[in-house]
Design a protein around this motif. Sequence first.
Motif, PDB file in Angstrom:
ATOM      1  N   ASN A 196       0.822  -1.203   0.000  1.00  0.00           N
ATOM      2  CA  ASN A 196       0.000   0.000   0.000  1.00  0.00           C
ATOM      3  C   ASN A 196       0.861   1.260   0.000  1.00  0.00           C
ATOM      4  O   ASN A 196       2.100   1.183  -0.089  1.00  0.00           O
ATOM      5  N   SER A 197       0.219   2.416   0.115  1.00  0.00           N
ATOM      6  CA  SER A 197       0.944   3.683   0.032  1.00  0.00           C
ATOM      7  C   SER A 197       1.915   3.883   1.184  1.00  0.00           C
ATOM      8  O   SER A 197       2.826   4.705   1.096  1.00  0.00           O
ATOM      9  N   GLY A 198       1.732   3.110   2.257  1.00  0.00           N
ATOM     10  CA  GLY A 198       2.659   3.165   3.379  1.00  0.00           C
ATOM     11  C   GLY A 198       3.711   2.077   3.338  1.00  0.00           C
ATOM     12  O   GLY A 198       4.403   1.835   4.334  1.00  0.00           O
ATOM     13  N   ASP A 199       3.831   1.416   2.201  1.00  0.00           N
ATOM     14  CA  ASP A 199       4.799   0.321   1.984  1.00  0.00           C
ATOM     15  C   ASP A 199       4.516  -0.899   2.850  1.00  0.00           C
ATOM     16  O   ASP A 199       5.381  -1.762   3.035  1.00  0.00           O
ATOM     17  N   GLN A 200       3.308  -0.962   3.394  1.00  0.00           N
ATOM     18  CA  GLN A 200       2.920  -2.173   4.126  1.00  0.00           C
ATOM     19  C   GLN A 200       2.609  -3.287   3.127  1.00  0.00           C
ATOM     20  O   GLN A 200       2.068  -3.039   2.038  1.00  0.00           O
ATOM     21  N   ILE A 201       2.936  -4.525   3.497  1.00  0.00           N
ATOM     22  CA  ILE A 201       2.845  -5.676   2.597  1.00  0.00           C
ATOM     23  C   ILE A 201       1.623  -6.512   2.958  1.00  0.00           C
ATOM     24  O   ILE A 201       1.372  -6.780   4.151  1.00  0.00           O
ATOM     25  N   TYR A 202       0.911  -6.959   1.932  1.00  0.00           N
ATOM     26  CA  TYR A 202      -0.281  -7.772   2.164  1.00  0.00           C
ATOM     27  C   TYR A 202      -0.307  -8.983   1.225  1.00  0.00           C
ATOM     28  O   TYR A 202       0.108  -8.904   0.067  1.00  0.00           O
ATOM     29  N   GLY A 217      -9.639 -12.315   1.714  1.00  0.00           N
ATOM     30  CA  GLY A 217      -9.277 -11.223   2.604  1.00  0.00           C
ATOM     31  C   GLY A 217      -7.790 -10.939   2.514  1.00  0.00           C
ATOM     32  O   GLY A 217      -7.038 -11.643   1.843  1.00  0.00           O
ATOM     33  N   TRP A 218      -7.357  -9.875   3.208  1.00  0.00           N
ATOM     34  CA  TRP A 218      -5.962  -9.477   3.186  1.00  0.00           C
ATOM     35  C   TRP A 218      -5.304  -9.780   4.528  1.00  0.00           C
ATOM     36  O   TRP A 218      -5.898  -9.536   5.579  1.00  0.00           O
ATOM     37  N   VAL A 219      -4.085 -10.301   4.486  1.00  0.00           N
ATOM     38  CA  VAL A 219      -3.293 -10.561   5.694  1.00  0.00           C
ATOM     39  C   VAL A 219      -2.037  -9.690   5.631  1.00  0.00           C
ATOM     40  O   VAL A 219      -1.313  -9.718   4.627  1.00  0.00           O
ATOM     41  N   ARG A 220      -1.803  -8.947   6.695  1.00  0.00           N
ATOM     42  CA  ARG A 220      -0.618  -8.092   6.757  1.00  0.00           C
ATOM     43  C   ARG A 220       0.623  -8.960   6.952  1.00  0.00           C
ATOM     44  O   ARG A 220       0.664  -9.859   7.804  1.00  0.00           O
ATOM     45  N   ILE A 221       1.654  -8.703   6.157  1.00  0.00           N
ATOM     46  CA  ILE A 221       2.919  -9.434   6.223  1.00  0.00           C
ATOM     47  C   ILE A 221       3.973  -8.503   6.817  1.00  0.00           C
ATOM     48  O   ILE A 221       3.999  -7.305   6.519  1.00  0.00           O
ATOM     49  N   ASP A 222       4.852  -9.055   7.614  1.00  0.00           N
ATOM     50  CA  ASP A 222       5.908  -8.248   8.213  1.00  0.00           C
ATOM     51  C   ASP A 222       6.795  -7.622   7.139  1.00  0.00           C
ATOM     52  O   ASP A 222       6.932  -8.150   6.041  1.00  0.00           O
ATOM     53  N   GLY A 223       7.426  -6.500   7.494  1.00  0.00           N
ATOM     54  CA  GLY A 223       8.341  -5.850   6.575  1.00  0.00           C
ATOM     55  C   GLY A 223       7.713  -4.666   5.878  1.00  0.00           C
ATOM     56  O   GLY A 223       6.533  -4.329   6.098  1.00  0.00           O
ATOM     57  N   ALA A 224       8.503  -4.017   5.033  1.00  0.00           N
ATOM     58  CA  ALA A 224       8.038  -2.862   4.270  1.00  0.00           C
ATOM     59  C   ALA A 224       8.693  -2.886   2.895  1.00  0.00           C
ATOM     60  O   ALA A 224       9.919  -2.974   2.778  1.00  0.00           O
ATOM     61  N   LEU A 225       7.868  -2.822   1.841  1.00  0.00           N
ATOM     62  CA  LEU A 225       8.351  -2.827   0.462  1.00  0.00           C
ATOM     63  C   LEU A 225       7.584  -1.788  -0.334  1.00  0.00           C
ATOM     64  O   LEU A 225       6.396  -1.543  -0.082  1.00  0.00           O
ATOM     65  N   LYS A 226       8.229  -1.228  -1.344  1.00  0.00           N
ATOM     66  CA  LYS A 226       7.534  -0.275  -2.206  1.00  0.00           C
ATOM     67  C   LYS A 226       6.990  -0.940  -3.473  1.00  0.00           C
ATOM     68  O   LYS A 226       6.108  -0.411  -4.134  1.00  0.00           O
TER      69      LYS A 226
END
Length: 938
Positions: A196-202, A217-226
Amino acid sequence: MYCYKLLDWPLSAPVWEKKATLQTLLSPRAASRKNPLEVNDQHPYLGIILSQLGPQVVPLHQLHYCKGKQYSGFPEAKHKGGFQRGAPEMAIKLLLTLGLVFLVGQTAATEVYPDKIASPAEVPREVDDSIADEIYKTENLLKTLQELTGEEEKGITEDDERELSTDGLGAGTRWQHIDGGLKFVSVGPSGVWGVNSGDQIYYRTGTYKNEASPGTGWVRIDGALKQISSGNDIVWGVNSNDDIYLRLGIGSRSPQGSGWRQIAGKLKQVHVSPTSNQVWGVNSADNIYRRTGITASNPAGTGWQQIDGLLKFVSVGRAGVWGVNTHDQIYYRTGTAGNEASPGSGWVQVSGGLKQISSGNGEVWGVNSNNQIYVRRGLNAGTPQGSSWQLIQGALKEVYISSSSNQVWGVNAADNIFRRVGQSIGAGTGWKQIDGGLKFVSVGPSGVWGVNSGDQIYYRTGTYKNEASPGTGWVRIGGALKQISSGNDIVWGVNSNDDIYLRLGIGSRSHQGSGWHQIAGKLKQVHVSPTSNQVWGVNSADNIYRRTGITASNPAGTGWQQIDGLLKFVSVGRAGVWGVNTHDQIYYRTGTAGNEASPGSGWVQVSGGLKQISSGNGEVWGVNSNNQIYIRRGLNAGTPQGSSWQLIQGALKEVYISSSSNQVWGVNAADNIFRRVGQSLGAGTGWKQIDGGLKFVSVGPSGVWGVNSGDQIYYRTGTYKNEASLGTGWVRIDGALKQISSGNDIVWGVNSNDDIYLRLGIGSRSPQGSGWRQIAGKLKQVHVSPTSNQVWGVNSADNIYRRTGITASNPAGTDWQRIDGGLKFVSVGRAGVWGVNTHDQIYYRTGTAGNEASPGSGWVQVSGGLKQISSGNGEVWGVNSNNQIYIRRGLNAGTPQGSSWQLIQGALKEVYISSSSNQVWGVNAADNIFRRVGQSLG
């Protein structure tokens, strides 16, 4: 002029449901409001309608909105109820709003094309800005409502489709809105992943190895990617610092994976192929890199190789490596199509301009700077860079196609998420439960047969020589079997003692047959091919056997031949012989695809694990130990074992596909019976008009060729060895012919004097050929088979001739052989030689189906009447004296003349099917040219 009708919507739905639906659409907060009039701050006129919803409100019976017409007066409208004439502004608002309320999707009788409702720029000047704004809001609401209901665009006439539609073959039918918000989304065997726009991974639950699913549905994954890319049990991505990461531990037990591993290097964008796990990327300086050393055991690879050139975005898939530079120029990497592990040899610029691109399988998708969506057409081995771009309705800032499934996802400027629905993958659209209970079911030309948990045998009425039918009921058959297999006027089975039985007397007069005949030997499982009646089976020791001596006159055969290897289940069909062993390992028998009568030459292990398998025509289906259903993709002459497995939604303990029709039935753990619906029978879905005018058109590997009313000859550019393409234009060819036929690097034709000509020099470098060579003799009509280059024709006296001496090195042949009989038109293809006489009677030449080089042994009259006919592969098309179009059904080895005619919508004076691709073209009475769309290529 664009016209749309809004018809009555039934008022049977509860009022509160209509209100709640609209409230939810209008505002994220509206669903919790008790007063529906609270929506008035956004849509005041919707509030008025909502407050009055109920049986007392009678909608407009019928109202047209036509682009280019003024609203005042509504000359084509019939008004009922509480609406008055003379109030055009309010009427417009009420029309669009009421249409939204009552038009929750389209029925077959509702001619609506929501994507074409006018935007403010298209509204007539007589409508003020406030109304234009209301139209714009309602347009967006209607699109969202269509997505909510899941309805596809229906009810468009062929004229409407030619004028309005920009979507086409293999590009799906519409966009489905998915919950959530992402700036970048990716789809592959690892499922759907995004950031997403905050680099959160799903990760999208329910999409792992199930790419055709919208997920749950969406599950949040650890880490941050663009930016992120989904591969096969692997996911790659880059963060805001251009660091590169690889997701580890992805699998069926943990589709979300276990953690991230950093990969040395810096990239601003990375892409992994869903089919091969090959990786390409670009850095902040637009330098291009590919990952080296990637293997199945080491998907992380070993290093980076810099590739010449500069790109801002790159993608790798079965269609090869594609990219775009900072000027939005598009490039294809030569040597990478179908060869993803190759670094390629150079860049070829492709016409057009895109800001982002994605490489699939036979398709490339992209978006331009205006967020318009395009798909590349005409990709093939001869033209891997394709021939043209096709505009797809909608607006996305990023689009992503998986080369393992051709599923497409994307995001728009507001970070809303969409997936393309209606992508044709040849696996049907869903399961329909059938009454009754069976532990094993089988389908073939003899119909649907099955056995229940008590070993009682049942036949499904209405399915004999009608495999596409769900049938009408079950009839109990005498005897007891634990497993059964339906062939062509034959049924085989085994009982609890492993005794083998054959059902006799099955035919058009007695679908259930007359009795069982015991066959010597012992088998625990047996399978008969619906197309050839060849039989394979396995015994209690997992030894493999095939039945020898099977002929049309002796379908019982004469003996058993043991085959090397051990299997617990075996299946034979046009896709060859397939089986699984006690460890659920999968095997294909080399040399049997397209050659069912062969014992084959060895076993090739195929990736994956299945407990039961079924061989069809260009498809293989199976189920694993968890009752998950899979279909094998990528089967062709070069790779008969296929390339990948695709997960099909549902759960079955046994699945069965008929190789004569590709109809699929199965049973689940509770012995409930299911039939696959939406399976394509190869007749396509509609006709697309092609520019130009011809009196006769032909299609084959040499491309599309035709002649007009002045006997001028034309070739369709972009169709050489690319029969599925619409082509890009017509090129005038020297000479004059009244009728023409396209073969494989050869074209035959006859002129107004019945002189016969052969086109020379056709090839990849010169698809138009170099010149004409006259062939001795006189024919008024000639036909060359696209698959074998065999030639048949008829002269002015309706005498029939076939060309002798045709070989690969001498496609012109050596002489003409007179064939008995009289025909006015003849055609030769994989389905054999077919023709019609002066009385429009239809004939099939015995012994020619699957054996085009044979002169045959006699003519068999086939029911019906046609004035012109064309022989394909498992299909025969024709038109009658009223220009009605028909396709012949039920063609197989046992019944090469087929079983029935199916009427196809449309009107053509001539139709032509290529037996090498089953692509169909035709011309109507006005010499307009049409191509059949939605044809299944298997």
